[in-house]
Design a protein around this motif. Sequence first.
Motif, mmCIF file in Angstrom:
data_model
loop_
_atom_site.group_PDB
_atom_site.id
_atom_site.type_symbol
_atom_site.label_atom_id
_atom_site.label_comp_id
_atom_site.label_asym_id
_atom_site.label_seq_id
_atom_site.Cartn_x
_atom_site.Cartn_y
_atom_site.Cartn_z
ATOM 1 N N LEU A 1 0.819 -1.213 0.000
ATOM 2 C CA LEU A 1 0.000 0.000 0.000
ATOM 3 C C LEU A 1 0.854 1.264 0.000
ATOM 4 O O LEU A 1 0.613 2.196 -0.759
ATOM 5 C CB LEU A 1 -0.935 -0.001 1.214
ATOM 6 N N GLY A 2 1.850 1.300 0.866
ATOM 7 C CA GLY A 2 2.709 2.467 0.940
ATOM 8 C C GLY A 2 3.465 2.738 -0.344
ATOM 9 O O GLY A 2 3.716 3.899 -0.693
ATOM 10 N N GLY B 1 -2.215 -1.873 -5.975
ATOM 11 C CA GLY B 1 -2.161 -0.636 -6.743
ATOM 12 C C GLY B 1 -3.458 0.140 -6.676
ATOM 13 O O GLY B 1 -3.458 1.373 -6.576
ATOM 14 N N VAL B 2 -4.584 -0.572 -6.724
ATOM 15 C CA VAL B 2 -5.898 0.085 -6.651
ATOM 16 C C VAL B 2 -6.060 0.792 -5.306
ATOM 17 O O VAL B 2 -6.373 1.989 -5.241
ATOM 18 C CB VAL B 2 -7.036 -0.938 -6.853
ATOM 19 N N ILE B 3 -5.841 0.069 -4.230
ATOM 20 C CA ILE B 3 -6.067 0.622 -2.898
ATOM 21 C C ILE B 3 -5.028 1.692 -2.564
ATOM 22 O O ILE B 3 -5.359 2.758 -2.032
ATOM 23 C CB ILE B 3 -6.048 -0.491 -1.833
ATOM 24 N N GLY B 4 -3.766 1.440 -2.899
ATOM 25 C CA GLY B 4 -2.730 2.432 -2.638
ATOM 26 C C GLY B 4 -2.959 3.721 -3.401
ATOM 27 O O GLY B 4 -2.716 4.821 -2.890
ATOM 28 N N SER B 5 -3.461 3.615 -4.628
ATOM 29 C CA SER B 5 -3.736 4.814 -5.428
ATOM 30 C C SER B 5 -4.888 5.619 -4.845
ATOM 31 O O SER B 5 -4.858 6.859 -4.839
ATOM 32 C CB SER B 5 -4.051 4.417 -6.875
ATOM 33 N N VAL B 6 -5.920 4.937 -4.348
ATOM 34 C CA VAL B 6 -7.035 5.647 -3.710
ATOM 35 C C VAL B 6 -6.544 6.354 -2.446
ATOM 36 O O VAL B 6 -6.951 7.490 -2.149
ATOM 37 C CB VAL B 6 -8.190 4.681 -3.400
ATOM 38 N N MET B 7 -5.642 5.725 -1.704
ATOM 39 C CA MET B 7 -5.069 6.371 -0.526
ATOM 40 C C MET B 7 -4.328 7.649 -0.921
ATOM 41 O O MET B 7 -4.466 8.691 -0.263
ATOM 42 C CB MET B 7 -4.143 5.408 0.205
ATOM 43 N N ALA B 8 -3.551 7.584 -1.988
ATOM 44 C CA ALA B 8 -2.837 8.772 -2.469
ATOM 45 C C ALA B 8 -3.821 9.863 -2.876
ATOM 46 O O ALA B 8 -3.613 11.049 -2.587
ATOM 47 C CB ALA B 8 -1.930 8.403 -3.641
ATOM 48 N N LEU B 9 -4.896 9.474 -3.538
ATOM 49 C CA LEU B 9 -5.900 10.449 -3.954
ATOM 50 C C LEU B 9 -6.527 11.145 -2.745
ATOM 51 O O LEU B 9 -6.755 12.360 -2.760
ATOM 52 C CB LEU B 9 -6.976 9.760 -4.797
ATOM 53 N N GLU B 10 -6.794 10.381 -1.696
ATOM 54 C CA GLU B 10 -7.364 10.984 -0.491
ATOM 55 C C GLU B 10 -6.394 11.988 0.134
ATOM 56 O O GLU B 10 -6.808 13.038 0.630
ATOM 57 C CB GLU B 10 -7.746 9.899 0.517
ATOM 58 N N VAL B 11 -5.109 11.666 0.126
ATOM 59 C CA VAL B 11 -4.110 12.610 0.648
ATOM 60 C C VAL B 11 -4.108 13.886 -0.178
ATOM 61 O O VAL B 11 -4.098 15.004 0.358
ATOM 62 C CB VAL B 11 -2.712 11.963 0.659
ATOM 63 N N ILE B 12 -4.120 13.744 -1.495
ATOM 64 C CA ILE B 12 -4.119 14.911 -2.387
ATOM 65 C C ILE B 12 -5.357 15.764 -2.145
ATOM 66 O O ILE B 12 -5.286 16.999 -2.100
ATOM 67 C CB ILE B 12 -4.024 14.451 -3.852
#
Length: 251
Positions: A41-42, A197-208
């Motif tokens: 995820l990270g 990749g799906v879950i990690g990318s959504v996490m990045a989107l939430e940070v943004i």
Amino acid sequence: MAVNPDAINRYARHLVLKEIGGPGQQALLQSRVVIVGAGGLGGPAGLYLAAAGVGHITIIDDDKVDASNLQRQVQFISSDIGMDKATIMADTLDDLNPDVTTRGIVQRLNADNAHALLQGADIVIDGVDDFKARFITNDACLRLGLPLVSGALGRFKGQVSVFNTDADAPCYRCLVPDIPPDSETCAAVGVVGALAGVIGSVMALEVIKLITGAGDSLAGRLWLYDGLAAESRTITLPKDAACPACSNNSG
């Protein structure tokens, strides 16, 4: 944001978004994010945050790259096997975007060092595969007043939520009050690599979104994704008045 042709070219797709634009991109460049766990995820979360221009990224992980990681941890390559994950990932993010200052900390986050390691961050990402570490991260974020973006995955399913955004928002232990007796890791149950990749990318989107103020975050909500069915749903996650970590009665 300073009028810099290289920056304008690099972030052009952000600059034309009314939800981000120049002010949002400047906020990204000035932000500080700590990623706890340089794994499935990270890794993808960090890659997308570095590409987005998050100015300071710290990665905390005491593990080394193993061949079994390469099926889903796309921040590593075969020649990284045996190397410290935090160090290698920090170097990779440096290469991806010279605007980003990275720091790899080869330590395991624990109750003794969590406050010092997370202090100074704007947002923390929880990408670990261990409930004890999740609880420690959540508790430290509560004490420091830091938003926590947390994700989890296993087999073909994953989830993402945002915690600790304000006094009325739920924390991670509103979702998971105690360590489940039947908790299992990805090593035990398996996981399809692309799901990370799906879950990690959504996490990045939430940070943004949190940094730029774009849209509605997943604070107070839990996003659930089923990769086999290609379906997702979002459920309400209220603050738990009896939460052992963030309720008025908690220690």
